[in-house]
Design a protein around this motif. Structure first.
Motif, short mmCIF file in Angstrom:
data_model
loop_
_atom_site.label_atom_id
_atom_site.label_comp_id
_atom_site.label_asym_id
_atom_site.label_seq_id
_atom_site.Cartn_x
_atom_site.Cartn_y
_atom_site.Cartn_z
N ASN A 1 -3.48 0.67 -8.16
CA ASN A 1 -3.63 -0.59 -7.42
C ASN A 1 -3.88 -1.77 -8.36
OD1 ASN A 1 -3.12 0.31 -4.84
ND2 ASN A 1 -5.22 1.02 -4.55
N ARG A 2 -4.58 -1.52 -9.45
CA ARG A 2 -4.84 -2.60 -10.39
C ARG A 2 -3.59 -3.10 -11.09
NH1 ARG A 2 -10.44 -1.23 -13.65
NH2 ARG A 2 -11.66 -1.14 -11.75
N GLU B 1 -5.83 6.29 -8.34
CA GLU B 1 -5.39 5.40 -7.27
C GLU B 1 -5.83 3.96 -7.57
OE1 GLU B 1 -6.51 6.93 -3.49
OE2 GLU B 1 -5.51 5.33 -2.39
N GLU B 2 -7.04 3.83 -8.06
CA GLU B 2 -7.56 2.50 -8.40
C GLU B 2 -6.74 1.88 -9.54
OE1 GLU B 2 -9.77 0.49 -7.15
OE2 GLU B 2 -9.77 -0.95 -8.82
N LEU B 3 -6.38 2.71 -10.53
CA LEU B 3 -5.57 2.19 -11.64
C LEU B 3 -4.20 1.75 -11.15
CD1 LEU B 3 -6.47 4.79 -14.44
CD2 LEU B 3 -7.03 2.36 -14.45
N GLU C 1 0.81 -1.21 0.00
CA GLU C 1 0.00 0.00 0.00
C GLU C 1 0.85 1.27 0.00
OE1 GLU C 1 -3.17 1.36 -0.14
OE2 GLU C 1 -3.28 -0.53 -1.23
N LEU D 1 -12.31 4.53 -15.65
CA LEU D 1 -11.49 5.18 -14.62
C LEU D 1 -10.67 6.32 -15.22
CD1 LEU D 1 -10.34 2.09 -12.53
CD2 LEU D 1 -11.85 3.91 -11.78
N MET E 1 -17.33 -3.91 -11.26
CA MET E 1 -16.07 -3.16 -11.25
C MET E 1 -15.99 -2.26 -12.48
SD MET E 1 -12.25 -4.67 -10.70
CE MET E 1 -11.79 -5.04 -12.37
N THR F 1 1.51 2.74 -3.39
CA THR F 1 0.42 3.54 -3.93
C THR F 1 0.39 4.93 -3.27
OG1 THR F 1 -0.79 1.47 -4.15
CG2 THR F 1 -2.06 3.49 -4.44
N THR G 1 -9.14 9.78 -7.21
CA THR G 1 -9.21 8.42 -6.66
C THR G 1 -9.26 7.37 -7.78
OG1 THR G 1 -11.58 8.72 -6.47
CG2 THR G 1 -10.29 8.97 -4.45
N ALA G 2 -9.72 7.79 -8.96
CA ALA G 2 -9.75 6.87 -10.10
C ALA G 2 -8.33 6.45 -10.45
CB ALA G 2 -10.42 7.54 -11.30
N ASP H 1 -11.12 -0.03 -16.86
CA ASP H 1 -9.96 0.86 -16.81
C ASP H 1 -10.26 2.16 -17.55
OD1 ASP H 1 -8.69 -1.27 -15.68
OD2 ASP H 1 -7.61 -1.85 -17.50
#
Lengths: 311, 195
Positions: free
Chosen positions: B24-25, B20-22, A61, B7, B1, A64, B17-18, B4
């Motif tokens: 993490n993916r 951040e999701e990318l 984490e 996002l 979900m 990120t 935050t979109a 991509d």
């Protein structure tokens, strides 16, 4: 089929790329050839091991968090080349039309006839892709079209008539180009992450917040619509403070003030609250709303420390 | 979900935050790719971070009608390769130069097949990783894209700027070169087995 030929086809065989007739020939050979069976086994093993990433550790984490922290400090993304490409044919046609128009009616192009338009702002469109770069190439001619061309965008607009506002449409992207005054259209580009100087708030160039917690940095500043601008500050934990400034709430500041007689404390969620106040600048009243995940008292202090800064 | 691509659109709308999701993916896939390219954990982590910063600053250049993943891997590939070239004069060779040098002797050396097959899986994995790291970077990347990321020829072509029809040929050549190095590693150990 001999061993050499089989060897050449083993990878395709393993990956299922062979046509049936070759596959059958190869199978027949394999049944009788231990060497090729072993090479096949090795190829299959290699395939499976090349896909195997179990020996590579995973990022946690913290990775990120570090990335998010760094992008908060980055300038806004550059213009949208992909979209521009799509418009190249449109642009070429437009350029040709303009050239013909100039040649027929307004030739020769004389830079000394440029009026005092300094730049054109393209406000943030709903998709957030608006941009415009340098102002110095904006040329115009009375009655002709304005044509701004640079490497990243092109806009064109009819010259404003006396007393009329300048308005333009962009072909460089799908954004709206907002209009300005008749004398001098002084605008700036607006893109995500960059400070804007919205024409609707022409007297506001910035906001000052005396009590902004130390680790909050401006992340985006954008025009949401023609009545609202928004500044978003975030800290490294991705907590945000959002400040929204709306067009003069009422012509008369007092009227606005009366309406907003008490600061509205709104429960947005269990933690995030919004506070609104009316602030004046140059005889105009602006509604300023602050939203953050902070105690009401702290938020109130922040709100009162916000100062609209004039041009 | 969310896809991509959705996002990306949200990110362009200012929804951070979109992104951040990318991250993490894709962080582990990008990291695995870069790690195999550079072979050093810390360096790979730094490059992976740089990849995502590049993605962010170039996000408006992404054609939202296309798939996001190949575009991301293209940036990852270019970032990793430019690091390799900047830091060291590593064994970068043109595909065909390498091929002509290795092809002549690509016949499987029978005498190393048994030792390779008899190895423990972990041991063979190490040998393959070692061989991969010796492979010219253009070969290495194509193997990683094909096998580690399991991309198809169309996607690999897009990432490496190749013609789709050439991808399969280059995968074959890269595999042969890898096998060759694997074999050399074995003969280098002095292991000789007669069949």
């Amino acid at each position: 089929m001999n061993c050499k030929e089989v060897n050449e086809l083993l990878l395709d065989y393993v990956e299922g790329n062979l046509p049936p007739y070759l596959k059958n020939e190869l199978k027949t050979h394999l049944e009788n050839c231990i060497r090729c069976q072993k090479i096949l086994a090795l190829t299959e093993l290699e395939n499976s091991l090349l896909k195997d990433t179990s020996d590579i550790p995973e990022l946690d984490e913290e990775f990120t968090r570090q990335v998010m922290k760094k992008i908060a400090l980055l300038p806004a993304p550059l213009p949208q080349r992909a979209v521009i490409k799509k418009f190249i044919s449109t642009l070429a046609a437009l350029a040709a039309c303009l050239l013909v128009a100039f040649m027929l009616h307004y030739a020769p192009w004389t830079p000394d006839k440029e009026n005092n338009i300094k730049d054109v702002r393209m406000a943030m469109d709903p998709k957030g892709t608006a941009y415009l770069s340098k102002a110095d190439s904006l040329k115009s001619q009375e009655g002709a079209k304005y044509f701004h061309e640079d490497t990243s965008s092109k806009i064109s607009a009819p010259a404003p008539k006396e007393g009329e506002a300048f308005s333009a449409a962009s072909t460089g992207d799908n954004s709206t180009v907002y209009s300005g005054g008749k004398e001098e259209v002084k605008m700036s580009s607006a893109k995500s992450g960059q400070k804007i100087n919205p024409e609707n708030y022409s007297v506001i160039t910035d906001i000052k917040i005396a009590g902004l917690p130390a680790d909050y940095v401006l992340q985006t500043s954008r025009q949401i619509d023609e009545n609202r601008v928004q500044y978003v500050y975030t800290n490294h934990n991705q907590n945000t403070i959002t400040i929204e400034i709306s067009l003069p709430y009422a012509e008369d500041k007092m009227a606005a003030k009366n309406f907003m007689s008490a600061d509205t404390l709104q429960e947005k969620s269990s933690q995030t609250i919004s506070l609104t106040d009316v602030k004046s600048l140059e005889d105009k009243a602006y509604k300023v709303t602050i939203t953050a995940d902070l105690p009401a008292e702290e938020l109130n202090q922040l709100l009162s420390s916000i100062e609209l800064v004039k041009n | 979900m969310l896809s991509d691509e959705t996002l990306v659109l949200r990110l362009r709308d200012g929804e951070i935050t979109a992104f951040e999701e990318l991250v993490n993916r894709y962080k582990n896939k990008v990291f695995a790719l870069v790690y195999r390219m550079v072979g050093d954990y810390q360096e790979a982590e730094d490059i992976t971070q740089e990849v995502f910063l590049n993605i962010y600053t170039k996000i408006n250049q992404f054609d939202s009608e296309k798939k996001f993943a190949p575009w991301l891997y293209r940036i990852a590939t270019n970032t990793a390769i430019s690091h390799l070239r900047k830091n060291k004069n590593r064994n970068h060779l043109n595909f065909d130069e390498v091929f002509s040098g290795l092809y002549s002797s690509l016949q499987a050396s029978w005498d190393v097949v048994d030792p390779l097959l008899n190895m423990e899986r972990v041991e063979l994995k190490e040998e393959i990783n070692k061989a991969l790291s010796k492979l010219p970077e253009n070969y290495r990347i194509i193997i990683l894209l094909r096998y580690q990321l399991e991309l198809n020829n169309q996607e690999i072509a897009q990432i490496l700027n190749l013609k789709k029809e050439n991808v399969e040929v280059k995968v074959h050549r890269a595999r042969k070169a890898l096998r060759k190095i694997l074999e050399e590693q074995q003969t280098g150990k002095g292991v000789k087995h007669e069949l």
